[in-house]
Design an enzyme around this catalytic site. Sequence first.
Site, mmCIF file in Angstrom:
data_model
loop_
_atom_site.group_PDB
_atom_site.id
_atom_site.type_symbol
_atom_site.label_atom_id
_atom_site.label_comp_id
_atom_site.label_asym_id
_atom_site.label_seq_id
_atom_site.Cartn_x
_atom_site.Cartn_y
_atom_site.Cartn_z
ATOM 1 N N GLY A 178 53.377 65.442 50.671
ATOM 2 C CA GLY A 178 54.530 65.886 51.448
ATOM 3 C C GLY A 178 54.641 67.381 51.657
ATOM 4 N N GLU A 195 49.172 63.825 45.878
ATOM 5 C CA GLU A 195 48.518 63.150 47.008
ATOM 6 C C GLU A 195 48.782 63.869 48.316
ATOM 7 O OE1 GLU A 195 50.665 59.472 46.914
ATOM 8 O OE2 GLU A 195 49.110 58.441 45.811
ATOM 9 N N GLY A 202 48.227 65.017 52.035
ATOM 10 C CA GLY A 202 47.477 64.543 53.201
ATOM 11 C C GLY A 202 47.517 65.618 54.266
ATOM 12 N N ARG A 242 53.354 62.276 67.658
ATOM 13 C CA ARG A 242 54.417 62.851 66.830
ATOM 14 C C ARG A 242 55.591 63.443 67.614
ATOM 15 N NH1 ARG A 242 53.703 66.675 63.820
ATOM 16 N NH2 ARG A 242 55.057 66.042 62.129
ATOM 17 N N TYR A 277 58.920 61.542 66.381
ATOM 18 C CA TYR A 277 59.982 62.210 65.644
ATOM 19 C C TYR A 277 60.197 63.660 66.066
ATOM 20 C CZ TYR A 277 55.983 61.397 62.410
ATOM 21 O OH TYR A 277 54.753 61.175 61.854
ATOM 22 N N CYS A 294 52.809 56.614 80.573
ATOM 23 C CA CYS A 294 54.001 56.222 81.328
ATOM 24 C C CYS A 294 55.207 56.089 80.413
ATOM 25 C CB CYS A 294 53.731 54.926 82.064
ATOM 26 S SG CYS A 294 52.326 55.065 83.153
ATOM 27 N N TYR A 331 47.631 63.241 61.351
ATOM 28 C CA TYR A 331 48.450 62.279 62.087
ATOM 29 C C TYR A 331 48.295 62.409 63.605
ATOM 30 C CZ TYR A 331 50.281 61.938 57.387
ATOM 31 O OH TYR A 331 50.372 61.795 56.032
HETATM 32 C C1 PLP Z 1 51.780 59.679 53.490
HETATM 33 C C2 PLP Z 1 51.659 59.677 52.039
HETATM 34 C C3 PLP Z 1 51.176 60.801 51.373
HETATM 35 C C4 PLP Z 1 50.800 62.081 52.070
HETATM 36 O O1 PLP Z 1 51.863 62.694 52.700
HETATM 37 P P1 PLP Z 1 51.615 64.116 53.412
HETATM 38 O O2 PLP Z 1 52.943 64.473 53.970
HETATM 39 O O3 PLP Z 1 50.616 63.870 54.495
HETATM 40 O O4 PLP Z 1 51.128 65.058 52.396
HETATM 41 C C5 PLP Z 1 51.030 60.736 50.004
HETATM 42 N N1 PLP Z 1 51.338 59.609 49.321
HETATM 43 C C6 PLP Z 1 51.795 58.506 49.933
HETATM 44 C C7 PLP Z 1 52.111 57.304 49.137
HETATM 45 C C8 PLP Z 1 51.983 58.500 51.307
HETATM 46 O O5 PLP Z 1 52.443 57.401 51.899
#
Ligand code: PLP
Length: 431
Positions: free
Chosen positions: A243, A285, A287, A325, A329, A356, A385
């Site tokens: 996140g 985690e 991403g 995106r 949102y 469209c 994303y």
């Molecule tokens: C999407 C997600 C992440 C990564 O979130 P980011 O905002 O991309 O860092 C990590 N853990 C879980 C379980 C997720 O669903």
Amino acid sequence: MVKTIKNGHLYWDGCDTVALAEKYGTPLYVMSENGILARTQELHRDFLDKYDNVRVAYASKAFCTLAMCKLMEKAGLALDVVSGGELYTAIQADFPPEHIEFNGNNKSREELVMAIDYGVGRIIVDGLQELALIEAVCAELGKRTQILFRITPEIKADTHDFISTGQKDSKFGIPLNPEILFPQIEAALASEAVDLLGFHFHIGSQLADNSTHLAAAKVALHLALEVKKRYAYELRELNYGGGFGVEYVEGDVRQPYRYFLDPLMALTEAFCDEHQLTRPTIVIEPGRSIVAEAGITLHTIGSIKELPTIRTYASIDGGMTDNIRPGLYQAAYTGLVANKADSATTQVVTISGKACESTDILVKDLAVAPLAAGDLFATFTTGAYGYSMASNYNKLPIPAVVLVKDGKDQLIVKRQSYEQMLQNECLPERW
Ligand SMILES: *Cc1c(COP(=O)(O)O)cnc(C)c1O
């Protein structure tokens, strides 16, 4: 620097974007390997090498391809997957299954069979129903598996509602209500099939403030303490999710990882010292923060429509199909005219997609160099994303992805062809 400007052209990791567009066509995703590695190196320096017993699992859903899985393995990260398809991609990239963690709020039996059969390192379980399914699959395959429970820390993250996941009313995770949570822990502890390692939370995405992570970590730590008190069982792992935010437009703050991780580790270690808990392995985690800023998308400008006193729409040869995106949102982006990268931005245009849908607007009211049909538009921070959420809406093919590094380019995803779009379609036989 990943981004440079030479002879009026935008260069990305040493590659001329105008030449890339000519070579591979548009729309084109361009990912900088050095940009990605800068983030994994930061994770090593400020987290993996700094603290004992910590792990980083790249949340592959942000950008999941064979090459990306391989790159993450080379960079020494674990991998988080949330579906059979992502798991399959990782396995096809020879990612070691024991370093794969399987998340998701509704894993199918087939997906669990696949994961347990491959021997993934961890399954992050979203409730009792899933636990029962895992037990059945383990019995069938004669295997055991390590699990964490995903909890809902009941904390509202300061981000768009649509990407907030840790609040009380969420489809993700197990609620904190003791009557719901503790029977699940008891079931896991009693189970022959699973080894309960700990808890997982993920509170939302694109966060610029560390307070939500800190508040959620406190919740997880208190729970770990409660588990020790109730069952004399010490949990060995806590997963604090991802996140971490990135910079999309001016004014966004991309904090360094240590801004989140140092206070999280300090809080964790202080709590464990105070309550005589063995400090569990801490997993994160990320991403988006690994790949977002390393990626750009190249589009060719087509129709330009001036609506006097309203605005000018400049249309690109892609849009919500390669970047949903903004429509999904209200995400904001910025970009520039890549073949006029050092020209003065004297014109204000709205960059619109070709799908469209009225919401198919990529960037609203952006100052750009004087635009003409055939110009190349580069959108920044599309590495996360973008490709992973691409669709065939309006039967637009999924664009190609090229990985660039130090002036060298390498195609890692071919452009989808019309034939490939139709390869699973057929007419009813009775016709
Ligand atoms: C999407 C997600 C992440 C990564 O979130 P980011 O905002 O991309 O860092 C990590 N853990 C879980 C379980 C997720 O669903």
